[in-house]
Motif scaffolding. Structure first.
Motif, PDB file in Angstrom:
ATOM      1  N   ASN A   1       2.779  12.721  -5.828  1.00  0.00           N
ATOM      2  CA  ASN A   1       2.217  11.498  -5.250  1.00  0.00           C
ATOM      3  C   ASN A   1       3.242  10.699  -4.454  1.00  0.00           C
ATOM      4  N   MET A   2       4.378  11.307  -4.173  1.00  0.00           N
ATOM      5  CA  MET A   2       5.441  10.640  -3.422  1.00  0.00           C
ATOM      6  C   MET A   2       4.939  10.213  -2.037  1.00  0.00           C
ATOM      7  N   THR A   3       5.222   8.989  -1.649  1.00  0.00           N
ATOM      8  CA  THR A   3       4.814   8.473  -0.335  1.00  0.00           C
ATOM      9  C   THR A   3       5.995   8.214   0.589  1.00  0.00           C
ATOM     10  N   GLU A   4       7.203   8.261   0.058  1.00  0.00           N
ATOM     11  CA  GLU A   4       8.415   8.088   0.865  1.00  0.00           C
ATOM     12  C   GLU A   4       9.501   8.981   0.295  1.00  0.00           C
ATOM     13  N   LEU A   5      10.325   9.513   1.178  1.00  0.00           N
ATOM     14  CA  LEU A   5      11.460  10.303   0.713  1.00  0.00           C
ATOM     15  C   LEU A   5      12.553   9.367   0.217  1.00  0.00           C
ATOM     16  N   PRO A   6      13.205   9.705  -0.887  1.00  0.00           N
ATOM     17  CA  PRO A   6      14.318   8.860  -1.344  1.00  0.00           C
ATOM     18  C   PRO A   6      15.495   8.945  -0.374  1.00  0.00           C
ATOM     19  N   VAL A   7      16.207   7.853  -0.226  1.00  0.00           N
ATOM     20  CA  VAL A   7      17.403   7.826   0.628  1.00  0.00           C
ATOM     21  C   VAL A   7      18.596   8.209  -0.241  1.00  0.00           C
TER      22      VAL A   7
ATOM     23  N   ARG B   1       6.028   6.684  17.826  1.00  0.00           N
ATOM     24  CA  ARG B   1       4.629   6.263  17.700  1.00  0.00           C
ATOM     25  C   ARG B   1       4.500   4.804  17.287  1.00  0.00           C
ATOM     26  N   GLY B   2       5.584   4.176  16.893  1.00  0.00           N
ATOM     27  CA  GLY B   2       5.545   2.758  16.554  1.00  0.00           C
ATOM     28  C   GLY B   2       5.016   2.454  15.176  1.00  0.00           C
ATOM     29  N   ARG B   3       4.786   3.461  14.360  1.00  0.00           N
ATOM     30  CA  ARG B   3       4.252   3.241  13.019  1.00  0.00           C
ATOM     31  C   ARG B   3       4.585   4.444  12.148  1.00  0.00           C
ATOM     32  N   ALA B   4       4.390   4.281  10.854  1.00  0.00           N
ATOM     33  CA  ALA B   4       4.662   5.357   9.904  1.00  0.00           C
ATOM     34  C   ALA B   4       3.345   5.937   9.411  1.00  0.00           C
ATOM     35  N   PRO B   5       3.085   7.214   9.613  1.00  0.00           N
ATOM     36  CA  PRO B   5       1.857   7.820   9.084  1.00  0.00           C
ATOM     37  C   PRO B   5       1.975   8.047   7.580  1.00  0.00           C
ATOM     38  N   LYS B   6       0.882   8.469   6.977  1.00  0.00           N
ATOM     39  CA  LYS B   6       0.905   8.788   5.553  1.00  0.00           C
ATOM     40  C   LYS B   6       1.769  10.014   5.313  1.00  0.00           C
ATOM     41  N   MET B   7       2.574   9.951   4.257  1.00  0.00           N
ATOM     42  CA  MET B   7       3.406  11.099   3.884  1.00  0.00           C
ATOM     43  C   MET B   7       2.875  11.687   2.580  1.00  0.00           C
ATOM     44  N   LEU B   8       2.726  13.009   2.568  1.00  0.00           N
ATOM     45  CA  LEU B   8       2.216  13.715   1.399  1.00  0.00           C
ATOM     46  C   LEU B   8       3.131  14.888   1.087  1.00  0.00           C
ATOM     47  N   VAL B   9       3.134  15.309  -0.165  1.00  0.00           N
ATOM     48  CA  VAL B   9       3.951  16.435  -0.613  1.00  0.00           C
ATOM     49  C   VAL B   9       3.024  17.509  -1.171  1.00  0.00           C
ATOM     50  N   ALA B  10       3.253  18.755  -0.742  1.00  0.00           N
ATOM     51  CA  ALA B  10       2.450  19.888  -1.217  1.00  0.00           C
ATOM     52  C   ALA B  10       3.383  20.953  -1.764  1.00  0.00           C
TER      53      ALA B  10
END
Length: 842
Positions: free
Chosen positions: A749-755, A775-784
């Protein structure tokens, strides 16, 4: 194909090729966009490019310098050498399309659009066609007259605009006049003639107003935003209302992020804000700064909606900060115990129309449930699967209630744009309510089964982009052509008020409009052909302007030149838009078949006119169209057209998006960019120590046959970013990128990669940051994770070259088109009249 390639991941079923030619395809070389154009796109990003007449726009990510032609980011055509006659155009079979993106974001190194103040009289215009002065006009009679490049009419030069000519018949002040040497310029127009006209009176008014309808043009005013929030029980229980309130407060006044960092407000200082809420009634709020708290006024009669207050509806958010902040913060708690399930979205839009009538503006709606009461009330959808494959299929893309079309047209007439953020848990009928943003130039944002943890980051990024991007409102647009050419049809999200004029409530940096051009007479190949797009609009601070984009094109008498200077990106964008626009009148199966026919016909035109001496069994593709087959297949696999079961809401949402996307966004949506994160070189995506430049990685072909089980891959289609993790991935790679050493410990369910303080983490963060800035925005991030997470099906369906989405693989599709062309060359005739695809596998 790698020796350790993976089996095809779970996916929606495709169709195999049925025919004999498939076994003979070993000699056919599959051309991929990632092996050519996309690699150039990354490796040449730091080059500067001067746009010249008749020259092909080389890559979509270069930096362009000004000239008499507009920046290709503003206007592009399907071929930069126009055929000189309708006969040659039919022989080539390339649709003559122009894609106009007048407010596109520019690179910081590119010249900004010049702003020109021509005084009270406005810019010089042709006395016959009303075209605007531009670099391709010719000066005559010693500078006292100018000849229009569009209609050849000569117009007198006003006394204040006069200048003597030099020995080359150029004005002495030519270098100091941006409108005479720049392709795209902004003119300030102060005269009342340029103000937005009043709408025509209605026989049955949509809302009640004690004042008579205006009869004079609307004086330009700063843009007002009206936020309309659904406060029904679905919005409260899903957390959608709480998320929206938090995001709006952050945009208005800034705040503190989850990681402790602070962010600044981004709401334009010149704009006003208004707030209404709605469930089974509509609630207005008086936000006057002299009040201790906002006063709520409820309109319960949805048959005769009116604005119950004259002052305090729209305020400066800083002057009324205490009132606005207290109201927005209290909305979730105020409605926490609600039991109301009904929603009167139509009533809320009518209320917004009544509030903004006579001034224009932008209504931003946050909706969670199908509107079941008030104007445009809808009944629950029937089983839509029963209409697929029948003549009733087109009804899925049409509004079920005429009220929605009426509201949309009235909003467009008043210069009002409507954007909608949808966070529903059930079907909401985008086919009906979506016509409002489609007609007014607004935008749809889709968050089905909204969950704050998963969706709030993307929702926040989308709303901030909507507020901060370049935005115009109360717009009128027209494309003018030189003699011998005419506009046949427009494509996009707008209201077509006449055969030549488009009305657009809001027009922003992410929207484009396209048009199909046709011949009215034979052109002279010794002369240029000209296009001029003019957009009359109001800026967010209330200034009336005209933005003109000009293009001079060479005219070709040979098919070889037409194909040589063809622009595949613009052509694919047109084909995608034409397909989406056809959904309301034709069955999806027929649209898919015609797409293949059009692609085959274009390649057949090249074969017959430019490579007639070769054997019919050879598949020859022109250099400019090396990826056309693949992109055509990608259109047939897109969500609105794919052959397998897709809900009507999803189809309508993506059709709306594709109809408004610019060229770059369309291409990257159709063919998602696939990148191998485990295979990045150490010097990739990190600043060079000597020059500071960054080398971005090349892309790979979008197919599972090039993937490895020990790899990590990132795919991006402008809507989602999905990171696929192979089951055999090494613990070190997981630790460097995710901070865990076991695939089972990876949060799906991760929505952002850790820095992290690793080279791989820094490289991926830079790549993502670069794409976000594009693109000026951040799309949804999903992990599979391979064979573990359901989202892997969505990832697999993005692999366009594979057999999925109810369609063939790229190799099979190539064979199918080859068979069509071979039959047409051998038996004579055209693709359309010969072997048809009616009854094709999909």
């Amino acid at each position: 194909m790698p020796l350790s390639h993976i089996p095809q991941p779970p996916h929606s079923a495709g169709e195999p090729y049925k025919g004999k030619l498939r076994s003979q395809s070993s000699h056919i070389t599959c051309v991929s966009v990632s092996s050519g154009t996309s690699w150039k796109m990354w490796s040449r990003r730091d080059m500067l490019y001067y746009k010249r007449i008749g020259c092909l726009c080389p890559d979509r990510q270069l930096t362009f310098l000004g000239s008499g032609n507009s920046n290709p980011k503003h206007i592009r055509v399907s071929t930069w050498n126009l055929p000189n006659s309708a006969h040659l155009a039919r022989e080539c079979d390339i649709p003559l399309a122009v894609v106009v993106h007048p407010f596109a974001d520019l690179d910081p190194r590119e010249e900004p659009v010049p702003l020109i103040d021509c005084g009270q009289n406005g810019p010089a215009r042709c006395g016959q066609c009303r075209g605007y002065i531009n670099p391709w006009c010719v000066w005559t009679a010693g500078g006292s007259r100018w000849k229009c490049n569009l209609c050849s009419h000569e117009t007198e030069v006003s006394q204040e605009y006069f200048s003597n000519l030099d020995a080359n018949f150029m004005r002495l002040d030519h270098a100091n006049r941006p409108e005479l040497n720049k392709g795209t310029v902004d003119f300030i127009v102060e005269a009342e003639d340029y103000w937005a006209p009043p709408p025509l009176p209605k026989l049955t008014p949509t809302y009640f107003s004690p004042e008579p309808p205006p009869t004079t043009p609307r004086k330009p005013q700063p843009l007002n935003y009206l936020f309309a929030l659904d406060v029904s029980i679905q919005a409260v229980e899903s957390g959608f209302l709480q998320s929206v309130c938090d995001i709006i407060l952050g945009i208005l006044y800034g705040g503190t992020a989850v990681d402790g960092s602070t962010f600044e407000p981004c709401f334009p200082q010149c704009c006003g804000i208004g707030i209404i809420t709605f469930d089974q009634t509509v609630h207005f709020y008086n936000l006057s700064a002299n009040l201790p708290q906002a006063n709520q006024l409820v309109v319960a009669d949805l048959e005769e909606i009116f604005v119950p207050l004259r002052g305090g509806l729209f305020v400066d958010p800083w002057d009324s900060r205490a009132v606005v902040e207290n109201l927005i913060s209290s909305l979730p708690n105020r409605h926490a115990s609600t039991v109301v399930r009904e929603s009167c979205l139509g009533g809320a839009l009518v209320a917004g129309l009544a509030s903004l009538a006579g001034q224009g503006g932008h209504i931003v709606v946050f909706q969670c449930t199908m509107p079941t009461v008030g104007p445009g009330a809808l009944e629950p959808l029937t089983d839509e699967s029963t209409v697929y494959g029948t003549e009733r299929e087109r009804t899925l893309f049409l509004p079920r209630n005429q009220t929605w079309r009426d509201i949309a047209e009235e909003c467009a007439d008043e210069g009002i744009g409507v954007s909608m953020f949808l966070g529903m848990s059930k079907a909401i009928d985008i086919g009906s309510i979506g016509i409002v943003p489609s007609t007014t130039g607004g935008e749809l944002f889709f968050h089905p089964r909204y969950h704050p943890y998963r969706d709030q980051i993307a929702l926040s990024s989308q709303l901030r982009r909507l507020i901060t991007r370049t935005t115009a409102f109360s717009c009128m647009m027209r494309i003018r052509c030189s003699q011998g050419l005419q506009v046949n049809k427009y494509y996009g999200n707008f209201q077509q008020r006449s055969p030549t004029d488009l009305g657009i409530g809001v027009f922003d940096a992410d929207k484009a409009v396209s048009a199909l051009i046709e011949h009215a007479q034979t052109l002279d190949e010794r002369q240029y052909a000209y296009l001029q797009c003019a957009v009359l609009y109001t800026t967010i601070d209330g200034q009336r302007r005209v933005r003109t984009s000009n293009l001079a094109l060479q005219v070709a008498a040979l098919a070889g030149n037409v194909f040589r200077y063809a622009d595949m990106d613009a052509l694919v964008c047109h084909l995608a838009r034409d397909s989406m626009a056809s959904l309301v009148s034709r069955r999806m199966a027929h649209i898919r078949e015609d797409l293949t026919d059009k692609c085959s016909s274009i390649l057949l035109g090249y074969r017959r006119n430019c490579a007639a001496a070769t054997a019919p069994s050879q598949l020859i593709i022109p250099e400019a169209f090396r990826g056309l087959l693949l992109y055509t297949l990608a259109i047939t696999k897109s969500k609105p057209l794919k052959g397998r079961n897709v809900s009507a809401d999803v189809r309508n949402y993506y059709a709306h998006k594709i109809l408004s996307m610019g060229v770059r966004s369309t291409m990257q949506h159709l063919y998602p960019r696939l990148l191998a994160l485990h295979d990045l070189h150490d010097n990739t995506a990190v600043p060079d120590a000597a020059t500071g430049q960054v080398s971005l990685p090349s892309l790979m072909r979008s197919s599972y046959t090039y993937m490895e089980g020990h790899g990590v891959y990132l795919i991006d289609n402008e809507e989602f970013i999905i990171i696929w993790v192979g089951s055999s991935v090494s613990p070190q790679l997981l630790n460097d990128l995710f901070g865990v050493d076991d695939i089972l410990g990876l949060d799906p369910n991760m929505t952002e990669l850790p820095v992290l303080n690793t080279r791989l983490s820094q490289q991926v963060q830079y790549i993502l940051g670069h794409r976000y800035s594009q693109r000026g925005r951040a799309p949804k991030m999903l992990v599979a994770r391979q064979n573990m997470d359901g989202i892997e099906i969505e990832f697999s369906d993005m692999l366009v070259e594979d057999q999925n989405n109810g369609a063939m693989s790229y190799v099979d599709y190539l064979c199918l088109v080859h068979k069509q062309m071979n039959a047409a060359l051998t038996n004579g005739g055209s693709v359309y009249g010969g072997s048809s695809l009616r009854g094709s596998p999909w």
